[in-house]
Motif scaffolding. Sequence first.
Motif, short mmCIF file in Angstrom:
data_model
loop_
_atom_site.label_atom_id
_atom_site.label_comp_id
_atom_site.label_asym_id
_atom_site.label_seq_id
_atom_site.Cartn_x
_atom_site.Cartn_y
_atom_site.Cartn_z
N THR A 99 17.06 40.83 11.93
CA THR A 99 17.92 39.81 11.34
C THR A 99 18.65 39.08 12.46
O THR A 99 19.25 39.70 13.33
N THR A 100 18.57 37.76 12.46
CA THR A 100 19.16 36.98 13.54
C THR A 100 20.00 35.83 13.00
O THR A 100 19.76 35.34 11.89
N LYS A 101 20.99 35.45 13.79
CA LYS A 101 21.73 34.23 13.48
C LYS A 101 20.86 33.00 13.76
O LYS A 101 20.96 32.00 13.07
N ALA A 102 20.03 33.11 14.80
CA ALA A 102 19.10 32.04 15.11
C ALA A 102 18.07 31.91 14.00
O ALA A 102 17.78 32.87 13.27
N ARG A 103 17.50 30.71 13.87
CA ARG A 103 16.45 30.50 12.87
C ARG A 103 15.12 31.02 13.42
O ARG A 103 14.54 30.43 14.31
N LEU A 104 14.67 32.14 12.85
CA LEU A 104 13.37 32.67 13.23
C LEU A 104 12.30 31.73 12.70
O LEU A 104 12.34 31.34 11.53
N THR A 105 11.36 31.37 13.54
CA THR A 105 10.39 30.33 13.21
C THR A 105 8.97 30.85 13.38
O THR A 105 8.63 31.46 14.39
N ALA A 106 8.15 30.60 12.36
CA ALA A 106 6.72 30.90 12.45
C ALA A 106 5.98 29.65 12.89
O ALA A 106 6.35 28.53 12.52
N GLY A 135 21.46 37.15 20.87
CA GLY A 135 22.75 37.41 21.50
C GLY A 135 23.17 36.31 22.45
O GLY A 135 24.36 36.02 22.59
N LEU A 136 22.19 35.69 23.09
CA LEU A 136 22.49 34.57 23.99
C LEU A 136 23.00 33.37 23.21
O LEU A 136 23.89 32.65 23.68
N GLY A 137 22.44 33.14 22.02
CA GLY A 137 22.94 32.05 21.18
C GLY A 137 21.99 30.89 21.02
O GLY A 137 22.44 29.79 20.65
N VAL A 138 20.68 31.09 21.26
CA VAL A 138 19.75 29.99 21.03
C VAL A 138 19.69 29.68 19.53
O VAL A 138 20.01 30.52 18.69
N ASP A 139 19.28 28.47 19.20
CA ASP A 139 19.28 28.05 17.80
C ASP A 139 18.01 28.45 17.05
O ASP A 139 18.06 28.76 15.86
N TYR A 140 16.88 28.45 17.74
CA TYR A 140 15.60 28.79 17.12
C TYR A 140 14.87 29.80 17.99
O TYR A 140 14.87 29.68 19.23
N ILE A 141 14.23 30.76 17.35
CA ILE A 141 13.37 31.72 18.05
C ILE A 141 12.00 31.67 17.39
O ILE A 141 11.83 32.07 16.24
N GLU A 142 11.04 31.14 18.14
CA GLU A 142 9.68 31.06 17.62
C GLU A 142 8.99 32.39 17.87
O GLU A 142 8.76 32.78 19.02
N ALA A 156 4.78 34.55 6.31
CA ALA A 156 5.68 35.25 7.22
C ALA A 156 7.12 35.24 6.71
O ALA A 156 7.94 36.06 7.12
N GLY A 157 7.43 34.30 5.80
CA GLY A 157 8.73 34.29 5.14
C GLY A 157 9.88 33.80 5.98
O GLY A 157 11.05 34.07 5.65
N THR A 158 9.62 33.08 7.05
CA THR A 158 10.70 32.59 7.91
C THR A 158 11.37 31.35 7.30
O THR A 158 10.75 30.59 6.56
N ARG A 159 12.64 31.16 7.67
CA ARG A 159 13.37 29.99 7.17
C ARG A 159 12.80 28.69 7.72
O ARG A 159 12.85 27.65 7.07
N ALA A 160 12.27 28.75 8.93
CA ALA A 160 11.73 27.56 9.58
C ALA A 160 10.26 27.79 9.92
O ALA A 160 9.85 28.91 10.25
N VAL A 161 9.48 26.72 9.84
CA VAL A 161 8.06 26.77 10.19
C VAL A 161 7.75 25.56 11.06
O VAL A 161 8.12 24.43 10.73
N CYS A 162 7.05 25.81 12.18
CA CYS A 162 6.64 24.73 13.07
C CYS A 162 5.13 24.60 13.02
O CYS A 162 4.41 25.59 13.26
N ALA A 195 8.53 21.45 0.24
CA ALA A 195 8.52 21.80 -1.19
C ALA A 195 8.78 23.28 -1.40
O ALA A 195 9.29 23.68 -2.46
N GLN A 196 8.42 24.09 -0.43
CA GLN A 196 8.64 25.53 -0.52
C GLN A 196 10.01 25.94 0.03
O GLN A 196 10.30 27.13 0.17
N GLY A 197 10.85 24.98 0.33
CA GLY A 197 12.21 25.27 0.78
C GLY A 197 12.33 25.68 2.23
O GLY A 197 13.35 26.25 2.63
N ARG A 198 11.33 25.36 3.05
CA ARG A 198 11.38 25.73 4.47
C ARG A 198 11.85 24.54 5.32
O ARG A 198 11.60 23.38 4.97
#
Length: 543
Positions: free
Chosen positions: A64-71, A38-45, A94-100, A134-137
């Motif tokens: 479900t978030t607008k921010a990119r949930l990151t594992a 709700g605050l509007g951060v871009d990534y939530i780890e 974990a199936g997240t769009r982003a991985v760190c 390669a896995q689309g993350r």
Amino acid sequence: MTRERLYIYDTTLRDGQQTQGVQFSTAEKVQIAQALDGLGVDYIEGGWPGANPTDSAFFDAAPTTKARLTAFGMTKRSGRSAENDDVLAAVMNAGTRAVCLVGKAHDYHVTHALGIPLEDNVENIRASIAHLVAQGREALFDAEHFFDGYKDNPDYAVEVCQAALEAGARWVVLCDTNGGALPAEVGRIVGEVIAAGLPGDRLGIHTHNDTENAVACSLAAVDAGARQIQGTLNGLGERCGNANLTALIPTLLLKEPYASKYDTGISREALAGLTRISRMLDDILNRVPTKQAAYVGASAFAHKAGLHASAILKDPSTYEHVDPATVGNARIIPMSNQAGQSNLRKRLTEAGLKVEADDPALGRILERIKAREAEGYSYDTAQASFELLAREELGQMPEFFEVKRYKVTVERRKNKYNKMVSLSEAVVVVKVDGEKKLSVSESLDESGSDRGPVNALAKALAKDLGRYSEVLDDLHLVDFKVRITQGGTEAVTRVIIDSEDGQGRRWSTVGVSANIVDASFEALLEAIQWKLVRDCGAKATAA
């Protein structure tokens, strides 16, 4: 001028959870993630899936978030492929769009902590990032111990980062893992890294606060060209904490040159909820908010000196660097024996009490404050008690109920396990609408733990106040402070109680007595009276 995009990456749920004494439940992690979104951060780890049950459960229940949930996880281990590394697989699952992924950027850590050749570490990073892509993350690489590594072996630290970028990493995050870097050297090193060929719009900064410079180091990195900032709410984190986003975010949005130069995903409207989010986190952690915290602290816009308050009345900018409302905070004019009539009238106005400059009640209120502070009271922090005192002098204090008597007993006894335990019991008799009501409460909470005599008194006092009871359903005490004033046979006890309700209001009340129970009861009584004044003052009748 074209504004550049600056990305905010929150790691409260992962790095923040490494704070000593902090352990989020899955439900709490979901609540915090929704507030961050709700605050509007871009990534939530969200954490490290597979490392502990709570983090794994969070990704199963992730909102479900607008921010990119990151594992978060680590690069593959030597001796196996990225495809066959079970630790890396758990992060991917974990199936997240982003991985760190975190990897070593300091040659000393590679050879001594990992015990592998330097070139193997580079290959592990390259292969792991390539596997994510390669896995689309979206792939992020945390270059651990980067600044210490750069100072020891700059070529190798840059090589590690370059390998991650070449493998497809969207972001390479430069980490001051030990928290010892200073702003000037962070700015210099980030500038040198960019000059060496690492593009600034793919660099992030991750700082720790071991020298109280995490926010300054983050801003120095941005000044040098980094375009992602990592941090935590309220500066949570291991040891001394991480870069504090509740200070960084308003600085980026409200201070030049950042406000004009950069766009973030956070709007001015969302920024107005920052104080609420900060205090929500403290509430989840059962912590008292830091009063001196920048922007969001209860004292961040408190003006005690009479000279300051006088100037504030004419123009708030004379002693405030931003409007407190922009971050959801409020201006406070504390009352104490240093106060003058400008302080007093300002504070009365904020409490909704209109008093003319020549009203003799002003002098009476000031004299009463000075007399009571000489007895041990403190109205500097107990704003609600000050308001009730002023209302009494102005003849504007409703009488909701009358306390006829109260009693509290403390008992020590053996339980069924032959262990000595404490139990307190309180009895309070009040008169409401002409009817006497007797209430009894024990100090045990829902888990059977003893919460002490003050807790028993609080529950008994609020238990049956007739038509006012429902108003108090959302009232709870968030802090209880005791101080012995003076000394020897003249010693008295001062109790300050901080209260909060379901509307997010927080207020403080004070009680003073030679007896700690009496002081506590006085503060409790005023906490209830202040809420009743706010929520049903017009409905009050004689008790």
